[in-house]
Motif scaffolding. Sequence first.
Motif, PDB file in Angstrom:
ATOM      1  N   LYS A  88       0.235  23.768   4.398  1.00 50.63           N
ATOM      2  CA  LYS A  88      -0.379  23.560   5.712  1.00 50.63           C
ATOM      3  C   LYS A  88      -0.951  22.137   5.819  1.00 50.63           C
ATOM      4  N   LEU A  89      -1.613  21.672   4.744  1.00 52.05           N
ATOM      5  CA  LEU A  89      -2.137  20.311   4.733  1.00 52.05           C
ATOM      6  C   LEU A  89      -0.997  19.295   4.799  1.00 52.05           C
ATOM      7  N   TYR A  90       0.073  19.548   4.054  1.00 50.98           N
ATOM      8  CA  TYR A  90       1.252  18.673   4.073  1.00 50.98           C
ATOM      9  C   TYR A  90       1.775  18.544   5.511  1.00 50.98           C
ATOM     10  N   GLU A  91       1.932  19.669   6.182  1.00 45.25           N
ATOM     11  CA  GLU A  91       2.454  19.658   7.557  1.00 45.25           C
ATOM     12  C   GLU A  91       1.519  18.906   8.500  1.00 45.25           C
ATOM     13  N   LYS A  92       0.228  19.035   8.284  1.00 44.46           N
ATOM     14  CA  LYS A  92      -0.758  18.335   9.118  1.00 44.46           C
ATOM     15  C   LYS A  92      -0.670  16.822   8.912  1.00 44.46           C
ATOM     16  N   ARG A  93      -0.497  16.406   7.656  1.00 43.20           N
ATOM     17  CA  ARG A  93      -0.513  14.976   7.339  1.00 43.20           C
ATOM     18  C   ARG A  93       0.820  14.279   7.570  1.00 43.20           C
ATOM     19  N   GLU A  94       1.916  15.018   7.550  1.00 44.99           N
ATOM     20  CA  GLU A  94       3.247  14.398   7.604  1.00 44.99           C
ATOM     21  C   GLU A  94       3.396  13.441   8.788  1.00 44.99           C
ATOM     22  N   LYS A  95       3.020  13.872   9.982  1.00 39.00           N
ATOM     23  CA  LYS A  95       3.145  13.016  11.167  1.00 39.00           C
ATOM     24  C   LYS A  95       2.185  11.831  11.106  1.00 39.00           C
ATOM     25  N   ALA A  96       0.985  12.062  10.592  1.00 35.88           N
ATOM     26  CA  ALA A  96      -0.005  10.992  10.500  1.00 35.88           C
ATOM     27  C   ALA A  96       0.463   9.905   9.536  1.00 35.88           C
ATOM     28  N   ILE A 154       0.850  -1.180   0.000  1.00 32.19           N
ATOM     29  CA  ILE A 154       0.000   0.000   0.000  1.00 32.19           C
ATOM     30  C   ILE A 154       0.893   1.240   0.000  1.00 32.19           C
ATOM     31  N   LEU A 155       0.890   1.999  -1.108  1.00 29.21           N
ATOM     32  CA  LEU A 155       1.696   3.223  -1.184  1.00 29.21           C
ATOM     33  C   LEU A 155       0.868   4.414  -0.728  1.00 29.21           C
ATOM     34  N   ILE A 156       1.367   5.097   0.297  1.00 27.86           N
ATOM     35  CA  ILE A 156       0.719   6.318   0.774  1.00 27.86           C
ATOM     36  C   ILE A 156       1.720   7.461   0.668  1.00 27.86           C
ATOM     37  N   GLY A 157       1.215   8.666   0.810  1.00 24.18           N
ATOM     38  CA  GLY A 157       2.061   9.846   0.790  1.00 24.18           C
ATOM     39  C   GLY A 157       1.286  11.034   0.265  1.00 24.18           C
ATOM     40  N   PHE A 158       1.908  12.196   0.352  1.00 21.78           N
ATOM     41  CA  PHE A 158       1.249  13.425  -0.048  1.00 21.78           C
ATOM     42  C   PHE A 158       1.028  13.461  -1.556  1.00 21.78           C
ATOM     43  N   THR A 208      -1.109  -7.399  -4.723  1.00 23.64           N
ATOM     44  CA  THR A 208      -1.231  -6.252  -5.619  1.00 23.64           C
ATOM     45  C   THR A 208      -0.567  -5.033  -4.993  1.00 23.64           C
ATOM     46  N   LEU A 209      -0.037  -4.163  -5.841  1.00 19.17           N
ATOM     47  CA  LEU A 209       0.489  -2.889  -5.371  1.00 19.17           C
ATOM     48  C   LEU A 209      -0.622  -1.857  -5.519  1.00 19.17           C
ATOM     49  N   ILE A 210      -0.910  -1.139  -4.455  1.00 18.82           N
ATOM     50  CA  ILE A 210      -2.041  -0.213  -4.441  1.00 18.82           C
ATOM     51  C   ILE A 210      -1.529   1.189  -4.116  1.00 18.82           C
ATOM     52  N   SER A 211      -1.670   2.096  -5.078  1.00 19.80           N
ATOM     53  CA  SER A 211      -1.318   3.490  -4.812  1.00 19.80           C
ATOM     54  C   SER A 211      -2.584   4.199  -4.357  1.00 19.80           C
ATOM     55  N   CYS A 212      -2.435   5.012  -3.331  1.00 17.02           N
ATOM     56  CA  CYS A 212      -3.594   5.598  -2.664  1.00 17.02           C
ATOM     57  C   CYS A 212      -3.605   7.118  -2.786  1.00 17.02           C
ATOM     58  N   GLY A 213      -4.800   7.658  -2.770  1.00 19.03           N
ATOM     59  CA  GLY A 213      -4.954   9.104  -2.713  1.00 19.03           C
ATOM     60  C   GLY A 213      -4.344   9.628  -1.422  1.00 19.03           C
ATOM     61  N   GLY A 214      -4.053  10.913  -1.404  1.00 24.57           N
ATOM     62  CA  GLY A 214      -3.360  11.528  -0.271  1.00 24.57           C
ATOM     63  C   GLY A 214      -4.045  11.382   1.075  1.00 24.57           C
TER      64      GLY A 214
END
Length: 191
Positions: free
Chosen positions: A145-153, A18-22, A87-93
């Motif tokens: 701002k959204l990037y900074e909010k999500r980075e730790k999560a 499962i690929l996650i990220g901004f 399967t390799l799954i790329s995910c929305g942000g």
Amino acid sequence: MIEHYLSKRMETVKKNIILIGFMGVGKGTTARAYAKKYGIYNIDTDDLIESKENRSIPRIFKKKGEAYFRRLEQETADWIECCVDGTLISCGGGFYQVDNLKKLGTVVLLDASYDWIYHRLSSAKNAKKKLAKRPLFSEPKKAKKLYEKREKAYRKVADLIVNVEGKSMDEILTEIHEGVEQLQKRKGVRS
């Protein structure tokens, strides 16, 4: 429909990656390259949602709102848990927020700084298209701002973190492959 998937959930450990990220970090590009190199299928959660709804994600947000879209993400996660393996799954942000993420497979965070991501998108050959697909980048302060909010999560839910800055695609793919293999062996995932 969701109940159908929930009743069929399997209790086995999934071989999915499962690929996650901004947004804009390169999850889709990496997924396609990985699938080609290692001979596995890849799917994209945003593509699945757009196909199901027969409209783009920006249109889904505009017509139905974010809460509706997040429900679609959860429904997609439920289907993956029930029916998808190897399967390799790329995910929305924002997909990292689904309540069963860890049951879907090995979660790999593609990590990079906000500035690197923004530069990657704005300097691409098809920059207009890449930025238009991600309308939030039209307001860079909000996006950051959204990037900074999500980075730790993102880091909190990831099983493996792969920094993609300054690396070739081959280096990234090798790091993902070797890291996932080690993690899956520890989890008892059979090849």
